[in-house]
Design a protein around this motif. Structure first.
Motif, mmCIF file in Angstrom:
data_model
loop_
_atom_site.group_PDB
_atom_site.id
_atom_site.type_symbol
_atom_site.label_atom_id
_atom_site.label_comp_id
_atom_site.label_asym_id
_atom_site.label_seq_id
_atom_site.Cartn_x
_atom_site.Cartn_y
_atom_site.Cartn_z
ATOM 1 N N MET A 1 23.377 44.328 35.747
ATOM 2 C CA MET A 1 24.066 44.987 36.846
ATOM 3 C C MET A 1 25.207 45.838 36.296
ATOM 4 S SD MET A 1 22.535 43.968 39.639
ATOM 5 C CE MET A 1 23.728 44.223 40.941
ATOM 6 N N ALA A 2 25.385 47.062 36.853
ATOM 7 C CA ALA A 2 26.390 47.987 36.359
ATOM 8 C C ALA A 2 27.786 47.627 36.831
ATOM 9 C CB ALA A 2 26.036 49.405 36.806
ATOM 10 N N GLY A 3 27.928 46.895 37.909
ATOM 11 C CA GLY A 3 29.238 46.582 38.443
ATOM 12 C C GLY A 3 29.745 47.681 39.363
ATOM 13 N N VAL A 4 30.910 47.449 39.927
ATOM 14 C CA VAL A 4 31.519 48.364 40.901
ATOM 15 C C VAL A 4 32.692 49.083 40.255
ATOM 16 C CG1 VAL A 4 32.749 48.505 43.105
ATOM 17 C CG2 VAL A 4 30.831 46.917 42.846
ATOM 18 N N THR A 5 32.794 50.388 40.482
ATOM 19 C CA THR A 5 33.949 51.169 40.052
ATOM 20 C C THR A 5 34.722 51.599 41.285
ATOM 21 O OG1 THR A 5 32.827 51.973 38.065
ATOM 22 C CG2 THR A 5 34.722 53.234 38.838
ATOM 23 N N ALA A 6 36.026 51.289 41.317
ATOM 24 C CA ALA A 6 36.834 51.591 42.506
ATOM 25 C C ALA A 6 38.256 51.933 42.095
ATOM 26 C CB ALA A 6 36.830 50.415 43.480
ATOM 27 N N THR A 7 38.870 52.840 42.858
ATOM 28 C CA THR A 7 40.245 53.262 42.616
ATOM 29 C C THR A 7 41.035 53.232 43.913
ATOM 30 O OG1 THR A 7 39.572 54.710 40.791
ATOM 31 C CG2 THR A 7 41.710 55.151 41.791
ATOM 32 N N ALA A 8 42.281 52.801 43.819
ATOM 33 C CA ALA A 8 43.205 52.866 44.948
ATOM 34 C C ALA A 8 44.452 53.606 44.504
ATOM 35 C CB ALA A 8 43.563 51.466 45.440
ATOM 36 N N ARG A 9 45.026 54.425 45.403
ATOM 37 C CA ARG A 9 46.191 55.232 45.039
ATOM 38 C C ARG A 9 47.206 55.211 46.165
ATOM 39 N NH1 ARG A 9 47.010 61.427 44.538
ATOM 40 N NH2 ARG A 9 48.851 61.545 43.214
ATOM 41 N N ILE A 10 48.474 55.028 45.752
ATOM 42 C CA ILE A 10 49.595 55.037 46.689
ATOM 43 C C ILE A 10 50.621 56.041 46.192
ATOM 44 C CG2 ILE A 10 51.371 53.650 47.829
ATOM 45 C CD1 ILE A 10 49.797 51.148 46.815
ATOM 46 N N VAL A 11 51.088 56.906 47.091
ATOM 47 C CA VAL A 11 52.203 57.799 46.796
ATOM 48 C C VAL A 11 53.248 57.605 47.877
ATOM 49 C CG1 VAL A 11 52.998 60.176 46.517
ATOM 50 C CG2 VAL A 11 50.763 59.498 45.612
ATOM 51 N N ALA A 12 54.480 57.291 47.467
ATOM 52 C CA ALA A 12 55.583 57.089 48.405
ATOM 53 C C ALA A 12 56.632 58.169 48.175
ATOM 54 C CB ALA A 12 56.200 55.705 48.202
ATOM 55 N N ALA A 78 45.892 38.103 49.380
ATOM 56 C CA ALA A 78 45.432 36.820 48.840
ATOM 57 C C ALA A 78 45.391 36.931 47.319
ATOM 58 C CB ALA A 78 44.046 36.465 49.387
ATOM 59 N N ALA A 79 45.136 35.814 46.681
ATOM 60 C CA ALA A 79 45.006 35.815 45.225
ATOM 61 C C ALA A 79 43.775 36.626 44.816
ATOM 62 C CB ALA A 79 44.880 34.386 44.714
ATOM 63 N N THR A 80 43.844 37.190 43.625
ATOM 64 C CA THR A 80 42.698 37.870 43.020
ATOM 65 C C THR A 80 41.912 36.854 42.201
ATOM 66 O OG1 THR A 80 43.853 39.989 42.904
ATOM 67 C CG2 THR A 80 41.978 39.680 41.425
ATOM 68 N N LEU A 81 40.624 36.773 42.440
ATOM 69 C CA LEU A 81 39.786 35.772 41.779
ATOM 70 C C LEU A 81 38.797 36.466 40.858
ATOM 71 C CD1 LEU A 81 38.909 32.807 41.496
ATOM 72 C CD2 LEU A 81 37.406 33.159 43.477
ATOM 73 N N ALA A 82 38.992 36.308 39.559
ATOM 74 C CA ALA A 82 38.053 36.858 38.574
ATOM 75 C C ALA A 82 36.860 35.919 38.466
ATOM 76 C CB ALA A 82 38.743 37.006 37.223
ATOM 77 N N LEU A 83 35.661 36.473 38.666
ATOM 78 C CA LEU A 83 34.433 35.680 38.686
ATOM 79 C C LEU A 83 33.417 36.244 37.700
ATOM 80 C CD1 LEU A 83 34.086 35.397 42.560
ATOM 81 C CD2 LEU A 83 34.646 33.512 41.002
ATOM 82 N N PRO A 84 32.512 35.415 37.210
ATOM 83 C CA PRO A 84 31.449 35.945 36.347
ATOM 84 C C PRO A 84 30.484 36.797 37.149
ATOM 85 C CG PRO A 84 31.084 33.619 36.821
ATOM 86 C CD PRO A 84 32.430 33.959 37.376
ATOM 87 N N GLY A 85 29.943 37.835 36.507
ATOM 88 C CA GLY A 85 28.935 38.662 37.160
ATOM 89 C C GLY A 85 27.543 38.208 36.799
ATOM 90 N N GLN A 86 26.555 38.982 37.230
ATOM 91 C CA GLN A 86 25.162 38.630 36.952
ATOM 92 C C GLN A 86 24.750 39.040 35.544
ATOM 93 O OE1 GLN A 86 22.568 40.069 40.019
ATOM 94 N NE2 GLN A 86 23.732 39.093 41.664
ATOM 95 N N GLY A 87 25.489 39.966 34.939
ATOM 96 C CA GLY A 87 25.187 40.391 33.579
ATOM 97 C C GLY A 87 26.158 39.768 32.598
ATOM 98 N N THR A 88 26.297 40.419 31.460
ATOM 99 C CA THR A 88 27.163 39.895 30.401
ATOM 100 C C THR A 88 28.401 40.746 30.189
ATOM 101 O OG1 THR A 88 25.909 41.131 28.730
ATOM 102 C CG2 THR A 88 25.203 38.871 29.197
ATOM 103 N N ARG A 89 28.590 41.805 30.976
ATOM 104 C CA ARG A 89 29.732 42.688 30.772
ATOM 105 C C ARG A 89 31.011 42.054 31.294
ATOM 106 N NH1 ARG A 89 29.070 48.207 33.413
ATOM 107 N NH2 ARG A 89 30.794 48.743 32.012
ATOM 108 N N ASP A 90 32.133 42.420 30.650
ATOM 109 C CA ASP A 90 33.428 41.984 31.145
ATOM 110 C C ASP A 90 33.862 42.863 32.315
ATOM 111 O OD1 ASP A 90 34.972 44.401 30.139
ATOM 112 O OD2 ASP A 90 34.190 43.635 28.250
#
Length: 250
Positions: A1-12, A78-90
């Motif tokens: 699985m390639a995983g998800v790529t996402a970006t969030a941006r805040i400008v104040a 909420a807390a961020t939970l790092a979980l293993p994926g279906q592949g071997t990538r970090d």
């Protein structure tokens, strides 16, 4: 699985009426941003995880820019939970912060939990003007209740006026260098955190170094900044130590 790529941006930015506007508040995929009730002159944003993660293979980036004179507080739902994926990538999670002169950013997310089998690399870079203000808290919990941690590598870099005042890396869990959990490392504790406070007045009145109980210390940095480092048996006691340290700093 390639995983998800996402970006969030805040400008104040200042809104011209004594408050702070958010001309840019954009998130995608699992990184959803919500403006919440703030103070009269301080905008408040909450990062809401729209799905579990980061999972193996995910690539997340969050950017926050606080322009001259603006004030912003960012937390998470909420807390961020790092979980293993279906592949071997970090998984990779980047946080990029920019604080201008006369601006203030309070970056106070909830804990990051490294679940068994996960592999996450976190990079946080804060660029602060010598006349800017920053409060940045990081908390990592190694494993959920009754489980071993995943691999967690977290690097934190803070530059004030272009000068590096802090560049540190935490590497723990399976595959980390030997000794990470020994007496010279975490000493068997499963919650670790740091609090960075940057204020212009620290340049002329540095905060003295001191210990906080048995497992925390206040350390002045080479600039208008101070680092509080702590370990604790659990997330609740870690938060208590860091909150008390922030209150003591005024």
């Amino acid at each position: 699985m390639a995983g998800v790529t996402a970006t969030a941006r805040i400008v104040a930015r200042r809104d011209g009426r004594g408050g702070t506007a958010l001309p840019v508040l954009a998130g995608e995929g699992p990184l959803a941003l919500r403006r919440t009730r703030g103070d009269a002159d301080c905008a408040r944003v909450t990062l809401v995880g729209a799905m579990s993660g980061p999972l193996g293979g995910d690539r997340f980036t969050v950017r926050a820019e606080v322009a001259e004179g603006a004030r912003l507080r960012v937390g998470s739902a909420a807390a961020t939970l790092a979980l293993p994926g279906q592949g071997t990538r970090d998984a990779r999670y980047r946080v990029m912060l920019d604080v201008a002169a006369g601006a203030e950013l309070r970056w106070l997310p909830e804990q990051l939990i490294s679940a068994a089998g996960s592999e996450l690399y976190v990079t946080t870079v804060a660029e602060v003007s010598p006349a800017g203000r920053l409060v940045l808290r990081e908390e990592q919990v190694l494993g959920r209740a009754g489980e071993q941690p995943g691999r967690l590598v977290s690097r934190l870099t803070v530059r004030v006026g272009g000068r590096c005042v802090l560049d540190q890396e935490l590497d723990c869990g399976p595959g980390a260098p030997p000794g990470w959990d020994g007496p010279a490392g975490l000493g068997g504790y499963r919650a670790v955190g740091q609090l960075i406070v940057v204020r212009p007045e620290f340049a002329s009145a540095p905060v003295p170094a001191r210990v906080l109980g048995d497992t925390a210390a206040v350390l002045p940095l080479a600039g208008p900044a101070v680092l509080v480092g702590a370990v604790a048996p659990d997330a609740l006691r870690l938060r208590t130590v860091l909150d008390q340290a922030l209150a003591d700093l005024g």
